[in-house]
Enzyme design. Structure first.
Site, PDB file in Angstrom:
ATOM      1  CE  LYS A   5      30.245  19.206  49.418  1.00  0.00           C
ATOM      2  NZ  LYS A   5      29.396  18.540  50.186  1.00  0.00           N
ATOM      3  CB  CYS A   6      24.901  26.558  46.312  1.00  0.00           C
ATOM      4  SG  CYS A   6      24.292  28.190  45.898  1.00  0.00           S
ATOM      5  N   GLY A   7      24.796  28.269  48.879  1.00  0.00           N
ATOM      6  CA  GLY A   7      24.057  28.948  49.934  1.00  0.00           C
ATOM      7  C   GLY A   7      22.486  28.813  49.468  1.00  0.00           C
ATOM      8  CG  PHE A   8      20.893  30.366  46.111  1.00  0.00           C
ATOM      9  CD1 PHE A   8      20.130  31.379  46.657  1.00  0.00           C
ATOM     10  CD2 PHE A   8      22.055  31.034  45.322  1.00  0.00           C
ATOM     11  CE1 PHE A   8      20.244  32.650  46.759  1.00  0.00           C
ATOM     12  CE2 PHE A   8      22.098  32.273  45.188  1.00  0.00           C
ATOM     13  CZ  PHE A   8      21.509  33.180  45.859  1.00  0.00           C
ATOM     14  CB  THR A   9      21.830  23.837  48.472  1.00  0.00           C
ATOM     15  OG1 THR A   9      22.970  24.218  47.719  1.00  0.00           O
ATOM     16  CG2 THR A   9      21.515  22.357  48.665  1.00  0.00           C
TER      17      THR A   9
END
Length: 164
Positions: free
Chosen positions: A34-38
């Site tokens: 659930k990360c912006g980098f996912t």
């Protein structure tokens, strides 16, 4: 000491020695669903698809230490990675990658390849560590470094391994 001295658990709870990867170039990544980098999972899978037949492995280690961006169970993490990004590279149990409870593998990685200004702590999800075929940590990449920016370094390590 090398990365081969460490034991880790798969998402299914099976203990594995990293010695199983001896002779392979490794990209070790702390991940989160659930990360912006996912979306980097897609690029990581592309690297894996391109190089896996040439003694290259990506090892993913979920961590919930950064803004609780990996709250799921091992089963949920595996399903998410496979369904959303087609991940087929090895994923391992959720671990701590920083602090006093950091997994010994990540203590070793951060000691061998400090970050900016000598910082040892992993700063965020999708920090990546490139390891040569002898188990030596070669380089650390920041979370914002996309997988395609690492491809040339992987090619060089794979090429140098052939001549040894």
């Amino acid at each position: 000491m090398s990365v081969y001295d460490f034991q880790v658990n798969t998402l299914h709870g099976k203990e594995v020695s990293l010695k199983e990867y001896e002779g392979d170039v490794l990209l070790i990544v702390n991940t989160a669903s659930k990360c912006g980098f996912t979306p980097q999972f897609r690029g990581l899978q592309e690297l894996y698809d391109e190089f896996r037949d040439h003694h290259f492995q990506i090892l993913g280690f979920p961590s919930n230490q950064f803004a609780n961006q990996e709250p799921g169970t091992s089963e949920e993490i595996g399903e998410f990675c496979q369904m959303n990004y087609g991940v087929t590279f090895p994923m391992f149990e959720k671990i701590d990658v920083k602090g006093s409870n950091a997994h010994p593998l990540f203590q070793y990685l951060t000691r061998e390849a400090p970050g900016v200004l000598g910082s040892k702590a992993v700063k965020w999800n999708f920090t990546k560590f490139l390891v040569d075929s002898k188990g030596r940590v070669i380089k650390r990449y920041a979370p914002k470094t996309t997988p395609d920016k690492i491809e040339n370094d992987i090619r060089k390590l794979l090429a140098s391994g052939k001549s040894e």
